[in-house]
Design a protein around this motif. Structure first.
Motif, PDB file in Angstrom:
ATOM      1  N   GLY A  15       0.815  -1.210   0.000  1.00 10.90           N
ATOM      2  CA  GLY A  15       0.000   0.000   0.000  1.00 10.90           C
ATOM      3  C   GLY A  15       0.847   1.259   0.000  1.00 10.90           C
ATOM      4  O   GLY A  15       0.551   2.225  -0.720  1.00 10.90           O
ATOM      5  N   ILE A  16       1.926   1.266   0.792  1.00  9.65           N
ATOM      6  CA  ILE A  16       2.827   2.427   0.817  1.00  9.65           C
ATOM      7  C   ILE A  16       3.491   2.614  -0.541  1.00  9.65           C
ATOM      8  O   ILE A  16       3.599   3.741  -1.053  1.00  9.65           O
ATOM      9  CB  ILE A  16       3.874   2.255   1.928  1.00  9.65           C
ATOM     10  N   ALA A  17       3.939   1.501  -1.158  1.00 10.38           N
ATOM     11  CA  ALA A  17       4.578   1.593  -2.470  1.00 10.38           C
ATOM     12  C   ALA A  17       3.615   2.134  -3.522  1.00 10.38           C
ATOM     13  O   ALA A  17       3.996   2.942  -4.383  1.00 10.38           O
ATOM     14  CB  ALA A  17       5.105   0.219  -2.887  1.00 10.38           C
ATOM     15  N   LEU A  18       2.348   1.724  -3.473  1.00 12.80           N
ATOM     16  CA  LEU A  18       1.370   2.219  -4.438  1.00 12.80           C
ATOM     17  C   LEU A  18       1.060   3.684  -4.209  1.00 12.80           C
ATOM     18  O   LEU A  18       0.867   4.447  -5.168  1.00 12.80           O
ATOM     19  CB  LEU A  18       0.093   1.382  -4.356  1.00 12.80           C
ATOM     20  N   LEU A  19       1.022   4.115  -2.951  1.00 14.31           N
ATOM     21  CA  LEU A  19       0.821   5.543  -2.685  1.00 14.31           C
ATOM     22  C   LEU A  19       1.964   6.365  -3.256  1.00 14.31           C
ATOM     23  O   LEU A  19       1.746   7.442  -3.828  1.00 14.31           O
ATOM     24  CB  LEU A  19       0.704   5.775  -1.179  1.00 14.31           C
ATOM     25  N   ILE A  20       3.183   5.860  -3.105  1.00 12.39           N
ATOM     26  CA  ILE A  20       4.339   6.561  -3.675  1.00 12.39           C
ATOM     27  C   ILE A  20       4.232   6.610  -5.201  1.00 12.39           C
ATOM     28  O   ILE A  20       4.502   7.644  -5.833  1.00 12.39           O
ATOM     29  CB  ILE A  20       5.647   5.876  -3.236  1.00 12.39           C
ATOM     30  N   ALA A  21       3.815   5.488  -5.806  1.00 14.99           N
ATOM     31  CA  ALA A  21       3.687   5.442  -7.269  1.00 14.99           C
ATOM     32  C   ALA A  21       2.641   6.436  -7.764  1.00 14.99           C
ATOM     33  O   ALA A  21       2.864   7.143  -8.760  1.00 14.99           O
ATOM     34  CB  ALA A  21       3.329   4.022  -7.714  1.00 14.99           C
ATOM     35  N   TYR A  22       1.512   6.514  -7.078  1.00 16.75           N
ATOM     36  CA  TYR A  22       0.471   7.456  -7.512  1.00 16.75           C
ATOM     37  C   TYR A  22       0.869   8.903  -7.232  1.00 16.75           C
ATOM     38  O   TYR A  22       0.435   9.816  -7.947  1.00 16.75           O
ATOM     39  CB  TYR A  22      -0.861   7.122  -6.833  1.00 16.75           C
ATOM     40  N   PHE A  23       1.686   9.122  -6.200  1.00 15.36           N
ATOM     41  CA  PHE A  23       2.192  10.482  -5.985  1.00 15.36           C
ATOM     42  C   PHE A  23       3.182  10.864  -7.081  1.00 15.36           C
ATOM     43  O   PHE A  23       3.221  12.018  -7.516  1.00 15.36           O
ATOM     44  CB  PHE A  23       2.861  10.581  -4.608  1.00 15.36           C
ATOM     45  N   MET A  24       3.966   9.893  -7.541  1.00 19.13           N
ATOM     46  CA  MET A  24       4.959  10.178  -8.576  1.00 19.13           C
ATOM     47  C   MET A  24       4.308  10.612  -9.885  1.00 19.13           C
ATOM     48  O   MET A  24       4.856  11.451 -10.606  1.00 19.13           O
ATOM     49  CB  MET A  24       5.843   8.955  -8.804  1.00 19.13           C
ATOM     50  N   PHE A  39       5.450  -5.103 -11.106  1.00 22.13           N
ATOM     51  CA  PHE A  39       5.511  -4.534  -9.754  1.00 22.13           C
ATOM     52  C   PHE A  39       4.139  -4.055  -9.287  1.00 22.13           C
ATOM     53  O   PHE A  39       3.704  -4.366  -8.173  1.00 22.13           O
ATOM     54  CB  PHE A  39       6.516  -3.379  -9.736  1.00 22.13           C
ATOM     55  N   VAL A  40       3.430  -3.321 -10.130  1.00 25.51           N
ATOM     56  CA  VAL A  40       2.135  -2.757  -9.745  1.00 25.51           C
ATOM     57  C   VAL A  40       1.093  -3.863  -9.581  1.00 25.51           C
ATOM     58  O   VAL A  40       0.292  -3.839  -8.634  1.00 25.51           O
ATOM     59  CB  VAL A  40       1.681  -1.715 -10.786  1.00 25.51           C
ATOM     60  N   ILE A  41       1.104  -4.855 -10.470  1.00 30.66           N
ATOM     61  CA  ILE A  41       0.137  -5.947 -10.371  1.00 30.66           C
ATOM     62  C   ILE A  41       0.331  -6.714  -9.068  1.00 30.66           C
ATOM     63  O   ILE A  41      -0.633  -7.016  -8.340  1.00 30.66           O
ATOM     64  CB  ILE A  41       0.261  -6.893 -11.579  1.00 30.66           C
ATOM     65  N   LEU A  42       1.588  -7.044  -8.731  1.00 29.61           N
ATOM     66  CA  LEU A  42       1.857  -7.756  -7.481  1.00 29.61           C
ATOM     67  C   LEU A  42       1.481  -6.911  -6.272  1.00 29.61           C
ATOM     68  O   LEU A  42       0.911  -7.424  -5.291  1.00 29.61           O
ATOM     69  CB  LEU A  42       3.336  -8.142  -7.416  1.00 29.61           C
ATOM     70  N   ALA A  43       1.790  -5.613  -6.313  1.00 26.41           N
ATOM     71  CA  ALA A  43       1.469  -4.746  -5.178  1.00 26.41           C
ATOM     72  C   ALA A  43      -0.030  -4.673  -4.953  1.00 26.41           C
ATOM     73  O   ALA A  43      -0.503  -4.742  -3.802  1.00 26.41           O
ATOM     74  CB  ALA A  43       2.050  -3.350  -5.415  1.00 26.41           C
ATOM     75  N   PHE A  44      -0.808  -4.533  -6.023  1.00 25.48           N
ATOM     76  CA  PHE A  44      -2.268  -4.488  -5.875  1.00 25.48           C
ATOM     77  C   PHE A  44      -2.810  -5.821  -5.359  1.00 25.48           C
ATOM     78  O   PHE A  44      -3.743  -5.850  -4.546  1.00 25.48           O
ATOM     79  CB  PHE A  44      -2.923  -4.132  -7.207  1.00 25.48           C
ATOM     80  N   ASN A  45      -2.240  -6.929  -5.822  1.00 25.03           N
ATOM     81  CA  ASN A  45      -2.711  -8.230  -5.348  1.00 25.03           C
ATOM     82  C   ASN A  45      -2.405  -8.432  -3.871  1.00 25.03           C
ATOM     83  O   ASN A  45      -3.254  -8.929  -3.112  1.00 25.03           O
ATOM     84  CB  ASN A  45      -2.078  -9.351  -6.178  1.00 25.03           C
ATOM     85  N   PHE A  46      -1.209  -8.058  -3.436  1.00 26.69           N
ATOM     86  CA  PHE A  46      -0.867  -8.164  -2.016  1.00 26.69           C
ATOM     87  C   PHE A  46      -1.744  -7.238  -1.171  1.00 26.69           C
ATOM     88  O   PHE A  46      -2.207  -7.619  -0.091  1.00 26.69           O
ATOM     89  CB  PHE A  46       0.608  -7.823  -1.790  1.00 26.69           C
TER      90      PHE A  46
END
Length: 389
Positions: free
Chosen positions: A57-66, A369-376
């Motif tokens: 979740g933290i990694a996805l927040l960083i990705a969407y902020f980027m 990376f994004v697919i795995l992060a969303f699945n986790f």
């Protein structure tokens, strides 16, 4: 023996100790905090125990902020061409030169043409040291197409080049194009989920609440859609979009297609939940008070399993991203000048080109990376939303 017996306070678990309510005592809280905590707070306590989901979740927040500041992060604009560095390989960042600390820098490149394979061969010129600049003024751009600016996180040296992930057949920086492509690929999943959720909640909610002939028709429509192979159906719907549509209309069309085909699973989940909840006493009380079906579904029934819907959304978004990537890779989705991860991967469709320039396949890394992060993340939210865990 009595001296070795624990005291009353020691014998009790920490979550049932007597004393004043302290909501910040620990992650689980005291007995009174568990009784008084809302459903969202209980979900948050359970979710924090799922470390992999929390990090995702933290990694996805960083990705969407980027993607909000992608113009600042990218060294070059999305369509900037470097004609002297076509198919240039990724450049390595160095800190030391011949044992001497210089700071982040790259070596200049010299190109030769292999006459046997017609491959462009680049070699590092150790005499040409190009220091990297940070928070620097570089290539001008329009931030979100509105504000003129030229500030970048990192820039090449004056007159130099910096291609962290190499360049493509037109000399465009792949790293910058991946950052710009993230803005399209990540947002198309969000907009697709919104379309899917509106259709799934409305149609599935009415089918579960009303039942009867409407429920029968909805179930047969869902079964028909499920019986059609997904990829051929995507291709058929994407192919009917006019070729003269603007990039914006194509983007909206792909988003609508992905949402239109993905509402069936959510509709079935909403229907099954409402079939069970509509028999509750508070639904009968709302009906006796004259509440409409729309109000009962939206105000009383749907909030009862909102946690399940949140978990479903996080598991649906990666499917949307993969759908866009698949359509764009096959040439029936988004098209240039729009840049997405699927559009970038069209450069890697040729085996001969990929064998000579394998870095063209690098855009697949953020997709994985994004697919795995969303699945986790979805797994963590699903476990946190389960009241029996």
């Amino acid at each position: 023996m009595s001296a070795n017996l624990p005291t009353k306070d020691q014998a009790l678990p920490h979550y049932v100790k007597e004393g004043p309510f302290d909501p910040y005592a620990d992650d689980q809280g005291t007995a009174s905090s568990l009784d008084e905590a809302s459903q969202l707070k209980l979900m948050w306590w359970r979710f924090k125990r799922h470390r992999l989901a929390l990090f995702s979740g933290i990694a996805l927040l960083i990705a969407y902020f980027m993607i909000v500041i992608v113009e600042f992060l990218a060294p070059y604009k999305v369509h900037t061409r470097n004609i002297d560095h076509i198919f240039a390989p990724p450049q390595s960042v160095h800190l030391f030169h011949e044992g001497q600390f210089i700071g982040p820098f790259v070596y200049g490149q010299q190109m030769t043409l292999d006459m046997t394979t017609l491959r462009r061969v680049y070699t590092d010129d150790k005499t040409n040291i190009q220091p990297l600049r940070f928070f620097c003024h570089g290539e001008p751009y329009r931030f979100w197409g509105l504000v003129e600016a030229d500030l970048h996180l990192v820039c090449p040296a004056e007159g130099g080049q910096f291609f962290l992930l190499g360049t493509d057949r037109l000399g465009r920086d792949i790293f910058s194009r991946i950052l710009y492509g993230a803005r399209i690929s990540l947002t198309i999943g969000l907009f697709g989920v919104i379309t899917s959720f509106v259709l799934g909640i409305v149609i599935g909610g009415l089918a579960g609440y009303w039942g009867g002939w409407f429920d029968l028709v909805v179930q047969r429509v869902i079964e028909v859609l499920h019986s059609i192979p997904t990829i051929p159906l995507w291709l058929a719907l994407a192919a009917i979009m006019p070729a003269d549509w603007s990039p914006l209309l194509v983007y909206l069309g792909i988003t609508f297609i992905l949402g239109l085909l993905d509402w069936t699973g959510l509709a079935r989940a909403v229907r099954s939940k409402l079939l069970a909840l509509r028999e509750e006493d508070y639904v009968l009380a709302a009906q006796l008070m004259g509440a409409s079906s729309t109000r009962i579904i939206g105000r009383h029934l749907v909030p009862g399993f909102m946690s399940h819907l949140i978990a479903s959304a996080t598991l649906t978004i990666p499917g949307m991203i993969l759908g866009e990537t698949t359509l764009s890779f096959l040439g029936l989705g988004l098209r240039p000048p729009i840049t997405s991860w699927g559009v970038l991967l069209t450069e890697a469709r040729s085996v001969s080109v990929l064998a000579l320039y394998p870095w063209l396949l690098l855009p697949v890394i953020p997709v994985i990376f994004v697919i795995l992060a969303f699945n986790f993340l979805g797994d963590g939210l699903r476990d946190a939303a389960d009241p029996y865990k």
